[in-house]
Design a protein around this motif. Structure first.
Motif: not given
Length: 239
Positions: A195-217
């Motif tokens: 950003t400081k160097n003036g590079e065009h960055l994506a409007s969306c940056i995704n951080f993906i950690t493996g497959p989809s995971n969800s857990a209940d309480i």
């Protein structure tokens, strides 16, 4: 939509007054901390050690990890796609696929074997999303990879739709070994420098950690609730 900011200084000074300050400061100095524990994790690790950390983490996040080099990448991709049940396949439009020798696989081999492959096409707009929804496998490339958490960082663009990584049933992410960094600290620093160097960055940056995971309480883990059921990282020796 943009336009002039009206009465900015008066507005901020009013808030400062309510907070017991004389005036809104015109310049805020970044604090210099005595300790920086966020830099300590894997601080001295080289790329081989970061790869070992990534391997360990992948066993915890239910993610397959395969190592290869550029010469063996096409065959490795074919094998994991076959293991994951074949097409339809959706990919980014990314010049790195050419550099890694994957374009013949996408454009000749698989279509010749009646495996449907769709390359993201910005001109097709919503049709891309419909094809991603129907795809069995999405193939992308990591821009930054966090060894500590096993996270692939993907920069979206008009040619790199974010839905390629989460709408298909399975995800294959190619990890250039050179993209490995210890953790989020270094990723944020890289993005900030761009950003400081003036590079065009994506409007969306995704951080993906493996497959989809969800857990209940009660902490009952369920995989694939809101994304891919299976994920594979293919680490490529690119140096």
């Amino acid at each position: 939509m943009s336009g002039p900011i009206q009465n900015r200084e008066a507005f901020l000074n009013k808030i400062s007054g309510r907070l017991g300050r004389d005036k809104f400061p015109s310049k805020v100095e970044r604090p210099k901390w005595s300790y920086n524990p966020q830099d300590a994790v894997l601080k001295e690790a080289d790329l081989d050690e970061l790869l070992e950390a990534l391997k360990t983490q992948c066993t915890k996040i239910h993610t397959d990890l395969i190592e290869t080099n550029i010469a063996g990448l096409a065959e490795t991709v074919r094998n994991i796609v076959s293991e994951y049940g074949g097409g339809p396949i959706v990919t980014w439009k990314d010049s790195r696929f050419d550099e890694y020798g994957l374009s013949p696989l996408f454009n000749k081999v698989w279509p010749g074997e009646n495996v449907e492959v769709h390359e993201w096409d910005a001109s097709k707009e919503e049709e891309n999303i419909k094809l991603a929804e129907k795809a069995n496998i999405g193939i992308t490339i990591s821009d930054i990879t966090l060894a500590e958490s096993g996270t692939a960082v993907l920069f979206s663009s008009k040619d790199k739709g974010r839905t390629v990584s989460f709408l298909p049933l399975k995800s294959v992410i190619i990890i250039p070994k050179s993209s490995l960094v210890p953790r989020m600290t270094q990723a944020a620093r890289i993005i900030r420098e761009k950003t400081k160097n003036g590079e065009h960055l994506a409007s969306c940056i995704n951080f993906i950690t493996g497959p989809s995971n969800s857990a209940d309480i009660e902490m009952n883990l369920v995989v694939g609730v809101h994304g891919p059921v299976n994920a594979a990282y293919i680490v490529v020796e690119d140096l």
